[in-house]
Design an enzyme around this catalytic site. Structure first.
Site, mmCIF file in Angstrom:
data_model
loop_
_atom_site.group_PDB
_atom_site.id
_atom_site.type_symbol
_atom_site.label_atom_id
_atom_site.label_comp_id
_atom_site.label_asym_id
_atom_site.label_seq_id
_atom_site.Cartn_x
_atom_site.Cartn_y
_atom_site.Cartn_z
ATOM 1 N N LYS A 114 0.820 -1.212 0.000
ATOM 2 C CA LYS A 114 0.000 0.000 0.000
ATOM 3 C C LYS A 114 0.855 1.264 0.000
ATOM 4 O O LYS A 114 0.478 2.262 -0.605
ATOM 5 C CB LYS A 114 -0.952 0.010 1.196
ATOM 6 N N LYS A 194 -4.784 -11.868 -6.064
ATOM 7 C CA LYS A 194 -5.937 -11.862 -5.164
ATOM 8 C C LYS A 194 -7.097 -11.039 -5.723
ATOM 9 O O LYS A 194 -6.866 -9.981 -6.310
ATOM 10 C CB LYS A 194 -5.467 -11.268 -3.824
ATOM 11 N N LYS A 197 -10.658 -5.332 -3.798
ATOM 12 C CA LYS A 197 -11.538 -4.175 -3.953
ATOM 13 C C LYS A 197 -10.869 -3.085 -4.766
ATOM 14 O O LYS A 197 -11.532 -2.265 -5.388
ATOM 15 C CB LYS A 197 -11.853 -3.581 -2.572
HETATM 16 P P1 AMP Z 1 -10.713 -6.064 3.153
HETATM 17 O O1 AMP Z 1 -11.368 -6.050 1.830
HETATM 18 O O2 AMP Z 1 -9.238 -5.924 3.021
HETATM 19 O O3 AMP Z 1 -11.331 -5.149 4.163
HETATM 20 O O4 AMP Z 1 -10.913 -7.540 3.717
HETATM 21 C C1 AMP Z 1 -12.017 -7.948 4.482
HETATM 22 C C2 AMP Z 1 -11.890 -9.413 4.787
HETATM 23 O O5 AMP Z 1 -11.993 -10.186 3.571
HETATM 24 C C3 AMP Z 1 -10.547 -9.821 5.416
HETATM 25 O O6 AMP Z 1 -10.776 -10.820 6.387
HETATM 26 C C4 AMP Z 1 -9.772 -10.364 4.254
HETATM 27 O O7 AMP Z 1 -8.812 -11.320 4.673
HETATM 28 C C5 AMP Z 1 -10.859 -11.023 3.428
HETATM 29 N N1 AMP Z 1 -10.502 -11.038 1.997
HETATM 30 C C6 AMP Z 1 -10.200 -9.961 1.225
HETATM 31 N N2 AMP Z 1 -9.946 -10.327 -0.044
HETATM 32 C C7 AMP Z 1 -10.077 -11.675 -0.080
HETATM 33 C C8 AMP Z 1 -9.937 -12.656 -1.108
HETATM 34 N N3 AMP Z 1 -9.632 -12.335 -2.358
HETATM 35 N N4 AMP Z 1 -10.151 -13.959 -0.785
HETATM 36 C C9 AMP Z 1 -10.483 -14.317 0.479
HETATM 37 N N5 AMP Z 1 -10.637 -13.442 1.491
HETATM 38 C C10 AMP Z 1 -10.437 -12.141 1.236
#
Ligand code: AMP
Ligand code: TRP
Length: 326
Positions: A114, A194, A197
């Site tokens: 980031k 991955k 978002k």
């Molecule tokens: P975030 O979008 O970074 O706020 O992630 C929210 C939750 O979703 C966290 O527990 C991440 O580990 C999980 N997460 C985010 N992207 C993925 C992905 N591509 N596959 C599985 N889990 C994810």
């Protein structure tokens, strides 16, 4: 009666929640309500660690809260609140920061990624310490997350141990709960990275609010691999394997079972079946999302925050005592 163990997790109100978040984290939040005392948090302070627009943050918070309720977080069984409504998260974060080593923070993969994009900034650097405070302020035993959070969880465990060692046993050392299937859902346009978002291409992910047509079109155009057999092999067939994981997550059958059934069906038929499972699986969430009112969502967030503040104040009394502030 033995006391239930406590689960905590947080999710950032940035961007639009996608099926990676849902499979890796969100649906486990819902499942864990059966067995644990569950506390979930929309981590708005974390969302400020990269450049953002205040209007988007305000909207993002409301959308994420509503989506979590639509997924099945039950306010009768769980607390669900906005992080900044419980000031003890930030307070504990300061204290934990005095125990965190610069070297360990500098090694955080997410910080490196980031800060390459958004620039070095103290909030981004301190992000994992705030995350540790989120978990420890509730003295949680377990934390459901996707596999990208393993390193942050390791830091949390280190900080809990360091605190306990220095000031007396106060925090359980929390375990990560990482799903066996779907801990790292990958991008539909690049199945080796991955699903994220922040990927500029909306075709790379399925949002929970996508229409059935959008879902079908994104899955049909997902990048697949050479050959024509549907087999699970993350190395040789990353695209098909990712679709199999998504399929299994929504359909409920195992990857082996689905791979056996679709082995010779051809990619086209396979993708249509995946799309159908995702559309069917998301339908109840989308219906619940549409029927919730702003008032209902707001009421849950306020009531939970009130309870969370009381609980967090209890932990802070013990912390202040232990570290010599009182
Ligand atoms: P975030 O979008 O970074 O706020 O992630 C929210 C939750 O979703 C966290 O527990 C991440 O580990 C999980 N997460 C985010 N992207 C993925 C992905 N591509 N596959 C599985 N889990 C994810
Ligand atoms: N860092 C997590 C993510 O990006 C979000 C988060 C913040 C979190 N605080 C947390 C997750 C506490 C679990 C527990 O996904």
């Amino acid at each position: 009666m033995t006391e239930k163990k406590r689960v905590f997790s947080g999710i950032q109100p940035t961007g639009n929640i996608h099926i990676g978040n849902y499979i890796g984290a969100g649906r486990n939040y819902v499942r864990l309500q059966e067995e644990y005392e569950t506390i979930y948090c929309v981590v708005d302070l974390h969302a400020m660690t990269v450049p953002y627009d205040p209007k988007d943050l305000r909207e993002g918070k409301a959308i994420m809260a509503r989506m979590l309720l639509a997924m099945g977080i039950d306010p009768e069984r769980s607390l669900l609140y906005h992080q900044s409504d419980v000031p003890q998260h930030a307070e504990l974060s300061w204290i934990l920061g005095t125990l965190a080593g610069m070297g360990q923070l500098e090694r955080m993969t997410q910080y490196k990624e980031k800060s390459d994009k958004a620039g070095q900034q103290f909030g981004l650097f301190a992000y994992p310490v705030l995350m540790a405070a989120d978990i420890l302020i509730h003295r949680a035993h377990a934390v459901p997350v996707g596999d990208d959070q393993t390193q942050h969880l390791e830091l949390t465990r280190d900080l809990a141990e360091r605190f306990n060692h220095r000031f007396g046993d106060l925090f359980p050392v929390p375990e990560a709960i990482i799903p066996e299937v779907g801990a790292r859902v990958t991008s539909l346009t690049d199945p080796t990275s991955k699903m994220s978002k922040s990927d500029p291409s909306p075709k790379s992910r399925v949002h929970l609010t996508d229409t059935p047509d959008e879902i079908a079109s994104k899955i049909r155009s997902a990048v697949t691999d050479a050959g024509s057999e549907v087999v699970y092999d993350r190395e040789a067939k990353p695209g098909i394997s990712n679709l199999l994981e998504i399929f299994s997550a929504f359909d409920g059958r195992s990857i082996e079972e689905l791979a056996a059934e679709y082995r010779d069906a051809g990619y086209g038929i396979f993708k249509n079946a995946v799309a159908e499972a995702v559309i069917d699986g998301l339908r109840p969430v989308q219906e619940a999302y549409a029927s919730l009112t702003d008032e209902e969502v707001h009421r849950v967030m306020e009531t939970s925050a009130e309870k969370a503040r009381e609980m967090a104040a209890g932990t802070m009394r013990l912390v202040r005592e232990a570290v010599g502030l009182t």
